[in-house]
Write a protein that holds these residues in place. Structure first.
Motif, PDB file in Angstrom:
ATOM      1  N   ARG A   1      -4.667  21.242 -13.611  1.00 17.94           N
ATOM      2  CA  ARG A   1      -5.661  20.198 -13.869  1.00 17.94           C
ATOM      3  C   ARG A   1      -5.739  19.907 -15.366  1.00 17.94           C
ATOM      4  N   HIS A   2      -5.616  20.961 -16.175  1.00 19.43           N
ATOM      5  CA  HIS A   2      -5.563  20.773 -17.633  1.00 19.43           C
ATOM      6  C   HIS A   2      -4.398  19.851 -18.002  1.00 19.43           C
ATOM      7  N   VAL A   3      -3.233  20.083 -17.407  1.00 21.90           N
ATOM      8  CA  VAL A   3      -2.055  19.265 -17.707  1.00 21.90           C
ATOM      9  C   VAL A   3      -2.292  17.819 -17.276  1.00 21.90           C
ATOM     10  N   PHE A   4      -2.915  17.638 -16.116  1.00 23.17           N
ATOM     11  CA  PHE A   4      -3.226  16.292 -15.606  1.00 23.17           C
ATOM     12  C   PHE A   4      -4.015  15.493 -16.644  1.00 23.17           C
ATOM     13  N   PHE A   5      -5.075  16.104 -17.173  1.00 24.31           N
ATOM     14  CA  PHE A   5      -5.890  15.401 -18.165  1.00 24.31           C
ATOM     15  C   PHE A   5      -5.176  15.296 -19.509  1.00 24.31           C
ATOM     16  N   ALA A   6      -4.411  16.314 -19.873  1.00 26.82           N
ATOM     17  CA  ALA A   6      -3.692  16.303 -21.155  1.00 26.82           C
ATOM     18  C   ALA A   6      -2.686  15.161 -21.203  1.00 26.82           C
ATOM     19  N   GLU A   7      -2.025  14.887 -20.077  1.00 22.82           N
ATOM     20  CA  GLU A   7      -1.052  13.782 -20.031  1.00 22.82           C
ATOM     21  C   GLU A   7      -1.723  12.453 -20.312  1.00 22.82           C
TER      22      GLU A   7
ATOM     23  N   ALA B   1       0.827  -1.209   0.000  1.00 19.42           N
ATOM     24  CA  ALA B   1       0.000   0.000   0.000  1.00 19.42           C
ATOM     25  C   ALA B   1       0.860   1.257   0.000  1.00 19.42           C
ATOM     26  N   ARG B   2       0.277   2.325  -0.538  1.00 15.15           N
ATOM     27  CA  ARG B   2       0.955   3.622  -0.529  1.00 15.15           C
ATOM     28  C   ARG B   2      -0.056   4.702  -0.144  1.00 15.15           C
ATOM     29  N   MET B   3       0.442   5.710   0.571  1.00 15.01           N
ATOM     30  CA  MET B   3      -0.445   6.747   1.098  1.00 15.01           C
ATOM     31  C   MET B   3       0.157   8.115   0.813  1.00 15.01           C
ATOM     32  N   GLY B   4      -0.698   9.093   0.459  1.00 11.91           N
ATOM     33  CA  GLY B   4      -0.149  10.413   0.166  1.00 11.91           C
ATOM     34  C   GLY B   4      -1.229  11.458  -0.044  1.00 11.91           C
ATOM     35  N   LEU B   5      -0.787  12.699  -0.049  1.00  9.46           N
ATOM     36  CA  LEU B   5      -1.657  13.844  -0.334  1.00  9.46           C
ATOM     37  C   LEU B   5      -1.054  14.594  -1.520  1.00  9.46           C
ATOM     38  N   PRO B   6      -1.344  14.134  -2.736  1.00  5.85           N
ATOM     39  CA  PRO B   6      -0.692  14.703  -3.931  1.00  5.85           C
ATOM     40  C   PRO B   6      -1.411  15.903  -4.545  1.00  5.85           C
ATOM     41  N   GLU B   7      -2.316  16.542  -3.800  1.00  7.67           N
ATOM     42  CA  GLU B   7      -3.098  17.653  -4.368  1.00  7.67           C
ATOM     43  C   GLU B   7      -2.225  18.770  -4.920  1.00  7.67           C
ATOM     44  N   VAL B   8      -1.024  18.935  -4.333  1.00  5.38           N
ATOM     45  CA  VAL B   8      -0.130  20.001  -4.791  1.00  5.38           C
ATOM     46  C   VAL B   8       0.153  19.879  -6.283  1.00  5.38           C
ATOM     47  N   ASN B   9       0.120  18.656  -6.813  1.00  2.00           N
ATOM     48  CA  ASN B   9       0.396  18.444  -8.239  1.00  2.00           C
ATOM     49  C   ASN B   9      -0.752  18.922  -9.130  1.00  2.00           C
ATOM     50  N   LEU B  10      -1.899  19.210  -8.533  1.00  2.00           N
ATOM     51  CA  LEU B  10      -3.023  19.796  -9.260  1.00  2.00           C
ATOM     52  C   LEU B  10      -3.191  21.262  -8.882  1.00  2.00           C
ATOM     53  N   GLY B  11      -2.155  21.833  -8.258  1.00  2.00           N
ATOM     54  CA  GLY B  11      -2.223  23.233  -7.861  1.00  2.00           C
ATOM     55  C   GLY B  11      -3.152  23.465  -6.684  1.00  2.00           C
ATOM     56  N   LEU B  12      -3.340  22.437  -5.851  1.00  2.00           N
ATOM     57  CA  LEU B  12      -4.299  22.501  -4.754  1.00  2.00           C
ATOM     58  C   LEU B  12      -3.644  22.126  -3.433  1.00  2.00           C
ATOM     59  N   LEU B  13      -4.442  22.152  -2.373  1.00  2.00           N
ATOM     60  CA  LEU B  13      -4.044  21.589  -1.090  1.00  2.00           C
ATOM     61  C   LEU B  13      -5.159  20.656  -0.652  1.00  2.00           C
ATOM     62  N   PRO B  14      -4.900  19.723   0.252  1.00  2.00           N
ATOM     63  CA  PRO B  14      -5.966  18.841   0.729  1.00  2.00           C
ATOM     64  C   PRO B  14      -7.055  19.686   1.380  1.00  2.00           C
TER      65      PRO B  14
ATOM     66  N   GLY C   1      10.450  22.731 -20.460  1.00  2.00           N
ATOM     67  CA  GLY C   1      10.359  23.385 -19.162  1.00  2.00           C
ATOM     68  C   GLY C   1       9.293  24.449 -19.045  1.00  2.00           C
ATOM     69  N   TRP C   2       8.301  24.441 -19.950  1.00  2.00           N
ATOM     70  CA  TRP C   2       7.197  25.382 -19.783  1.00  2.00           C
ATOM     71  C   TRP C   2       6.557  25.103 -18.413  1.00  2.00           C
ATOM     72  N   PRO C   3       6.311  26.126 -17.590  1.00  2.00           N
ATOM     73  CA  PRO C   3       5.798  25.866 -16.237  1.00  2.00           C
ATOM     74  C   PRO C   3       4.406  25.254 -16.256  1.00  2.00           C
ATOM     75  N   ARG C   4       4.237  24.178 -15.487  1.00  2.00           N
ATOM     76  CA  ARG C   4       2.946  23.476 -15.439  1.00  2.00           C
ATOM     77  C   ARG C   4       1.828  24.403 -14.987  1.00  2.00           C
ATOM     78  N   TYR C   5       2.184  25.351 -14.116  1.00  2.00           N
ATOM     79  CA  TYR C   5       1.133  26.226 -13.592  1.00  2.00           C
ATOM     80  C   TYR C   5       0.668  27.237 -14.631  1.00  2.00           C
ATOM     81  N   ARG C   6       1.271  27.230 -15.824  1.00  2.00           N
ATOM     82  CA  ARG C   6       0.771  28.048 -16.932  1.00  2.00           C
ATOM     83  C   ARG C   6       0.179  27.183 -18.047  1.00  2.00           C
ATOM     84  N   GLY C   7       0.067  25.883 -17.816  1.00  2.00           N
ATOM     85  CA  GLY C   7      -0.767  25.023 -18.642  1.00  2.00           C
ATOM     86  C   GLY C   7      -0.267  24.639 -20.019  1.00  2.00           C
ATOM     87  N   GLY C   8       0.879  25.168 -20.466  1.00  2.00           N
ATOM     88  CA  GLY C   8       1.333  24.927 -21.832  1.00  2.00           C
ATOM     89  C   GLY C   8       1.007  26.123 -22.708  1.00  2.00           C
ATOM     90  N   PRO C   9       1.728  26.313 -23.817  1.00  2.00           N
ATOM     91  CA  PRO C   9       1.526  27.510 -24.641  1.00  2.00           C
ATOM     92  C   PRO C   9       0.116  27.658 -25.196  1.00  2.00           C
TER      93      PRO C   9
END
Length: 692
Positions: A276-282, A122-135, A638-646
């Motif tokens: 979140r756009h990047v999450f789905f785009a991947e 099992a693995r446990m985590g709070l990965p919301e930061v990767n979606l630009g969020l917090l738990p 290296g386009w910043p994820r928090y800007r979603g891509g060009p």
């Protein structure tokens, strides 16, 4: 067994009630799941014969997180906080039985249970930061209370998953039970809790692991400094830290108010929307409309690489790391030996950094076979040519491979710009030819541009996409055109950057604006890093370009201590008066009027032509989706994820109407380089029509 709703059942094993979730594929916290949990626990609590409750999930995982497809929609059914209150306030012990992953909202549900048992995998985590969020369901307040402040800071700002062993050692898990016997182990644990009359441990009431950090802001400042470089520009890591500070310094309910406020700011903000756009785009990038999912694939058990240089060696490492043996070919033995020595050194450096044991180096090197004989590739399933960019040389190599390599093998080129359709003409099997454009350093960079030529077969495409995933890359299918997708957009930026410094901006101005935007490095700092003399020849130099003039003065980049910048002994750059003089004189000789150039103009002229070029690429069918172009630039440049891509940036941050207006403005001032794409014009016209 009681069927609570379509995804939840309630059973009883002796005096232990068992609430079971089954909502494929990952038991995400949809409205259905929340309702099932709420009603299931309500019924279990009401059952006087049940002395404790076990929460378990069917399928391959525990609750893997929120259902992010519901973000921005009107809430249905009980909210997660209501469900958590029902569980946490239960008058009998609740044990979470965790397998697979308990992530985000899933872990937040486990944290309101009084105990947590896990299987070893099992693995446990709070990965919301990767979606630009917090738990947003108490995770920021409960995790530090159970693991301590330092571990909570590290886990929440990185999104890293903790292993079962780590979770147990930190107190996040109360017990590890045998793999495959989770339900039995959880029931036995619950029975022992009942027999021992153990307390209903509410994490919200604990204080022991946060008290030591109270009134010590230096702990948080030191942590901020330690992650500053990695998290530059991102809001979510800082907001997570502020929530943990609240957990340390405020009562639980007050800390929850801080969490709720900061969560709302992030979830409604542009950064999280972009991430979140990047999450789905991947995830979307692997879907190719005209290549069916059931397309047969070629079984790649061995790989041949032509070229043992930086690219060839790096490419080879990807396959060996994935357990696929590689035969690497060079023209001369000394170049082959040098290339393999670099590979060994790379592995030794990784071992020294603790990524794997030192004995693993020899195991991996044993999977390399070096040769100077092209015929040794005859039986390989995939051949990748990674030699220098010369069409005649590449066609010669492919012509030879066509006569040597068995039928059914994939013949790939790592070219970054050359016409793969032309390369394919050197063979009698163009359907086997494809571009696999790795990015340097090839053993590190995540992007793999998979370039489909006109006659490339579906089997070769499907195999290449699957292989990308196997070797840890994000494969993006693109079409043949100069520079493909990534470098074609880059050419737009480079052209304008070079024009801007002749018109009055200095290299450090351009670099600063793009660095502040979030890119890892500006174009001139990047040129200095790569070396200005790449492809330059002292004997043939005519002093016609700025690069010629700089190289002739031995300003060849970081390696000579001078390029566009001056460098100290630690390679720290500073603006160069000499370069400023060279640029101004060069512009004067060409009668280019210099002027003050604003940061806004630098940003628009460097980035908006990239967006425009993206629409031209889509018009021509050289990329499947705009989001694919975003992934290319995020993973490869290296386009910043928090800007979603060009493309996302153009549509959502700037707005297509403004992109078009600015392109028209610059076209009027600077000519055809800024001619708007027909697709951009059509999209804006369509949008205006809809708006009425």
């Amino acid at each position: 067994m009681t069927q609570i709703n379509e995804v939840t059942t309630l059973t009883r094993e002796g005096d232990i009630a068992v609430v079971t979730l089954n909502s494929p594929p990952v038991n995400a916290l949809s409205a259905n799941v929340r309702e099932g949990l709420f009603e299931g626990f309500k019924a279990a609590i009401a059952d006087d014969a049940a002395k404790a409750i076990v929460l378990i999930c069917d399928g391959r995982t525990f609750i893997a997180g929120a259902d992010i497809t519901e973000f921005g929609q009107a809430p249905k059914g009980p909210g997660l906080h209501e469900v958590q209150a029902m569980i946490e306030d239960a008058p009998k012990p609740v044990v979470a039985a965790v397998h697979g992953t308990a992530l985000g909202g899933g872990l937040e549900v486990a944290l309101v249970c009084h105990y947590r048992v896990v299987v070893p995998s099992a693995r446990m985590g709070l990965p919301e930061v990767n979606l630009g969020l917090l738990p947003g369901a108490g995770g920021t307040q409960r995790l530090p209370r159970v693991t301590g402040v330092e571990k909570a800071l590290e886990m929440m700002t990185s999104g890293r998953h903790a292993s079962a062993k780590e979770a147990h050692e930190s107190g996040l898990a109360d017990a590890i039970v045998e793999e495959g016997k989770l339900l039995e182990g959880a029931i036995a644990f619950a029975q022992k809790i009942v027999a021992d009359n153990a307390p209903l441990t509410k994490i919200r009431e604990r204080d022991d692991k946060v008290a030591g950090a109270r009134g010590k802001p230096e702990i948080f400042e030191a942590f901020r400094k330690s992650i500053a470089r990695k998290t530059r520009g991102f809001l979510a890591p800082e907001y997570n830290i502020q929530c943990i500070e609240a957990a340390v310094n405020l009562p639980f309910d007050e800390g929850m108010k801080v969490e709720a406020k900061l969560f709302r700011e992030l979830v409604t903000g542009e950064q999280s929307a972009a991430q979140r756009h990047v999450f789905f785009a991947e995830r979307q990038v692997a879907k190719i409309p005209d290549v069916p999912k059931d397309t047969p694939q070629i079984d790649v058990k061995s790989v041949g690489i032509i070229g043992a240089g930086t690219m060839g060696g790096g490419i080879a490492m990807n396959f060996v790391n994935a357990g696929i043996p590689v035969t690497i070919v060079e023209q001369a033995q000394e170049r082959l030996d040098a290339g393999l020595a670099v590979v060994r050194k790379n592995y030794e450096n990784s071992a020294k950094r603790g990524r794997f044991p030192m004995e693993e180096v020899d195991k991996r090197m044993a999977m390399f076979t070096g040769t100077t004989n092209l015929e040794d590739l005859a039986d390989k399933d995939l051949i990748i040519e990674a030699i220098f960019e010369n069409m005649d040389v590449k066609k010669d190599v492919f012509g030879k491979l066509d006569k040597i390599v068995k039928q059914g093998s994939i013949l790939a080129t790592n070219t970054s710009a050359l016409d793969i359709d032309e390369i394919a003409t050197a063979t009698t099997r163009p359907e086997a030819v494809i571009g696999l454009h790795f990015f340097s350093p090839a053993n590190v960079m995540k992007l793999l541009e998979i370039v489909r030529a006109d006659k490339t077969s579906n089997e070769v495409i499907a195999t290449s996409m699957s292989l990308a995933k196997k070797i840890g890359k994000v494969g993006v299918l693109v079409g043949v055109c100069p520079g493909f997708v990534g470098n074609r957009l880059l050419a737009q930026r480079q052209r304008e950057a070079n024009k801007l410094i002749l018109e009055g901006a200095m290299p450090w101005d351009v670099d600063r604006v793009l660095f502040d935007f979030g890119l890892p490095m500006g174009p001139f700092a990047m040129s200095d890093l790569a070396g200005l003399d790449l492809g330059w020849n002292k004997e043939t130099s005519k002093g016609e370009t700025l690069r010629d003039l700089l190289c002739e003065r031995d300003r060849r980049g970081q390696k000579t201590g001078a390029g566009f910048y001056d460098y100290d002994e630690n390679r720290v750059p500073s603006p160069s008066k000499e370069v400023e003089g060279i640029i101004r004189q060069y512009a004067e000789e060409r009668q280019i009027q210099q002027r003050e150039i604003s940061d806004e103009e630098i940003l628009e002229r460097c980035l908006l032509p990239m967006v425009n070029e993206g629409y031209k690429i889509l018009e021509e069918g050289k990329a499947i989706r705009a989001s694919d172009i975003d992934i290319v630039w995020i993973m490869g440049y290296g386009w910043p994820r928090y800007r979603g891509g060009p493309m996302w940036y153009g549509e959502n941050s700037v707005g297509l109407e403004k992109v078009l207006e600015r392109m028209q403005h610059y076209e009027e001032k600077h000519g055809a380089d800024f001619k708007p794409a027909a697709m951009l014009e059509d999209l804006v016209a369509e949008s205006k029509k809809k708006a009425g």
